[in-house]
Design a protein around this motif. Structure first.
Motif, PDB file in Angstrom:
ATOM      1  N   VAL A 257       9.232 -31.686  -9.482  1.00 19.55           N
ATOM      2  CA  VAL A 257       8.726 -30.508  -9.023  1.00 19.55           C
ATOM      3  C   VAL A 257      10.106 -29.705  -8.569  1.00 19.55           C
ATOM      4  N   ILE A 258      10.220 -28.525  -9.025  1.00 19.51           N
ATOM      5  CA  ILE A 258      11.309 -27.793  -8.690  1.00 19.51           C
ATOM      6  C   ILE A 258      10.782 -27.033  -7.412  1.00 19.51           C
ATOM      7  N   PRO A 259      11.548 -27.210  -6.242  1.00 25.13           N
ATOM      8  CA  PRO A 259      11.201 -26.763  -4.949  1.00 25.13           C
ATOM      9  C   PRO A 259      10.857 -24.994  -4.953  1.00 25.13           C
ATOM     10  N   LYS A 260       9.826 -24.598  -4.300  1.00 21.17           N
ATOM     11  CA  LYS A 260       9.540 -23.047  -4.295  1.00 21.17           C
ATOM     12  C   LYS A 260      10.584 -22.315  -3.995  1.00 21.17           C
ATOM     13  N   GLU A 261      11.457 -22.710  -2.944  1.00 23.07           N
ATOM     14  CA  GLU A 261      12.650 -21.861  -2.674  1.00 23.07           C
ATOM     15  C   GLU A 261      13.525 -21.592  -3.984  1.00 23.07           C
ATOM     16  N   VAL A 262      13.737 -22.614  -4.624  1.00 26.46           N
ATOM     17  CA  VAL A 262      14.536 -22.834  -5.719  1.00 26.46           C
ATOM     18  C   VAL A 262      14.043 -21.753  -6.994  1.00 26.46           C
ATOM     19  N   ARG A 263      12.551 -21.764  -7.032  1.00 23.35           N
ATOM     20  CA  ARG A 263      12.069 -21.325  -8.183  1.00 23.35           C
ATOM     21  C   ARG A 263      12.073 -19.601  -7.709  1.00 23.35           C
ATOM     22  N   ASN A 264      11.894 -19.219  -6.628  1.00 24.83           N
ATOM     23  CA  ASN A 264      11.720 -17.996  -5.816  1.00 24.83           C
ATOM     24  C   ASN A 264      13.247 -17.389  -6.271  1.00 24.83           C
ATOM     25  N   MET A 265      14.445 -18.536  -5.855  1.00 17.75           N
ATOM     26  CA  MET A 265      15.807 -17.788  -5.985  1.00 17.75           C
ATOM     27  C   MET A 265      16.037 -17.465  -7.342  1.00 17.75           C
ATOM     28  N   PHE A 266      15.635 -18.344  -8.411  1.00 15.35           N
ATOM     29  CA  PHE A 266      15.755 -18.020  -9.859  1.00 15.35           C
ATOM     30  C   PHE A 266      14.675 -17.276 -10.478  1.00 15.35           C
ATOM     31  N   ASP A 267      13.721 -16.840  -9.953  1.00 15.04           N
ATOM     32  CA  ASP A 267      12.717 -16.147 -10.657  1.00 15.04           C
ATOM     33  C   ASP A 267      12.141 -16.843 -11.561  1.00 15.04           C
ATOM     34  N   ILE A 268      11.807 -18.345 -11.279  1.00  8.69           N
ATOM     35  CA  ILE A 268      11.222 -19.034 -12.349  1.00  8.69           C
ATOM     36  C   ILE A 268       9.633 -19.237 -12.260  1.00  8.69           C
ATOM     37  N   ASN A 269       8.946 -18.899 -13.210  1.00 11.51           N
ATOM     38  CA  ASN A 269       7.339 -18.523 -12.984  1.00 11.51           C
ATOM     39  C   ASN A 269       6.812 -19.570 -14.091  1.00 11.51           C
ATOM     40  N   PRO A 270       5.442 -19.755 -13.622  1.00 12.69           N
ATOM     41  CA  PRO A 270       4.750 -20.701 -14.417  1.00 12.69           C
ATOM     42  C   PRO A 270       4.569 -20.028 -15.964  1.00 12.69           C
ATOM     43  N   GLY A 271       5.062 -21.034 -17.081  1.00  4.54           N
ATOM     44  CA  GLY A 271       5.088 -20.545 -18.343  1.00  4.54           C
ATOM     45  C   GLY A 271       6.528 -20.395 -18.807  1.00  4.54           C
ATOM     46  N   ASP A 272       7.470 -20.258 -17.968  1.00  2.00           N
ATOM     47  CA  ASP A 272       8.921 -20.110 -18.207  1.00  2.00           C
ATOM     48  C   ASP A 272       9.491 -21.435 -19.106  1.00  2.00           C
ATOM     49  N   THR A 273      10.261 -21.221 -19.862  1.00  2.45           N
ATOM     50  CA  THR A 273      10.836 -22.399 -20.786  1.00  2.45           C
ATOM     51  C   THR A 273      12.178 -22.569 -20.096  1.00  2.45           C
ATOM     52  N   LEU A 274      12.493 -23.571 -19.584  1.00  5.33           N
ATOM     53  CA  LEU A 274      13.773 -24.099 -19.200  1.00  5.33           C
ATOM     54  C   LEU A 274      14.433 -24.658 -20.141  1.00  5.33           C
ATOM     55  N   LEU A 275      15.728 -24.960 -20.064  1.00  3.80           N
ATOM     56  CA  LEU A 275      16.501 -25.682 -21.127  1.00  3.80           C
ATOM     57  C   LEU A 275      17.170 -26.621 -19.985  1.00  3.80           C
ATOM     58  N   LEU A 276      16.950 -28.069 -20.459  1.00  5.50           N
ATOM     59  CA  LEU A 276      17.840 -29.038 -19.660  1.00  5.50           C
ATOM     60  C   LEU A 276      18.925 -29.647 -20.530  1.00  5.50           C
ATOM     61  N   LEU A 277      20.124 -29.584 -19.779  1.00  2.00           N
ATOM     62  CA  LEU A 277      21.704 -30.061 -20.698  1.00  2.00           C
ATOM     63  C   LEU A 277      21.810 -31.353 -19.881  1.00  2.00           C
ATOM     64  N   ALA A 278      22.410 -32.346 -20.543  1.00  3.08           N
ATOM     65  CA  ALA A 278      22.575 -33.592 -19.882  1.00  3.08           C
ATOM     66  C   ALA A 278      24.053 -33.788 -20.839  1.00  3.08           C
ATOM     67  N   ASP A 279      24.800 -34.380 -19.957  1.00  3.67           N
ATOM     68  CA  ASP A 279      25.949 -35.072 -20.292  1.00  3.67           C
ATOM     69  C   ASP A 279      26.407 -36.301 -19.507  1.00  3.67           C
ATOM     70  N   SER A 280      26.450 -37.466 -20.039  1.00  4.73           N
ATOM     71  CA  SER A 280      26.629 -38.602 -19.381  1.00  4.73           C
ATOM     72  C   SER A 280      27.763 -38.731 -18.362  1.00  4.73           C
TER      73      SER A 280
END
Length: 106
Positions: free
Chosen positions: A24-47
């Protein structure tokens, strides 16, 4: 959630991974980055470098700039072909029905 710290537009906390691998992305972070239900996020991973999560709209703007001929300005150490492949990959991640992705206030 443990060890929350919010100061000067920064946040540090911990989240637990659930049985389905979800966090779960914390509410404070969702507010900080204006992340809302239905938004698409990209996950980038480098070992070696770790994991990063960003809004699709941020990468869509980068892809648009590459398609507009600005690849060398954005990624000077990559070939034009590498940049176009990256841009096509980003655009390919766009899911049908995600109409609000390019509208964030970055």
């Amino acid at each position: 959630m443990k060890s929350k710290t919010k100061e000067n537009n920064k946040y540090m906390g911990s989240v637990k991974v659930g049985p389905k691998g979800q966090i779960v992305i914390p509410k404070e972070v969702r507010n900080m980055f204006d992340i809302n239900p239905g938004d698409t996020l990209l996950l980038l991973a480098d070992s070696k470098k770790g994991i990063a999560i960003e809004r699709y709209g941020v990468f869509a703007k980068i892809a648009d700039a590459i398609f507009a001929g600005k690849a060398k300005e954005i990624y000077p150490d990559h070939t034009e072909e590498e940049s176009l492949t990256f841009a096509k990959s980003i655009k390919g991640m766009k899911k049908d029905g995600d109409d609000n992705e390019g509208n964030s206030n970055d």
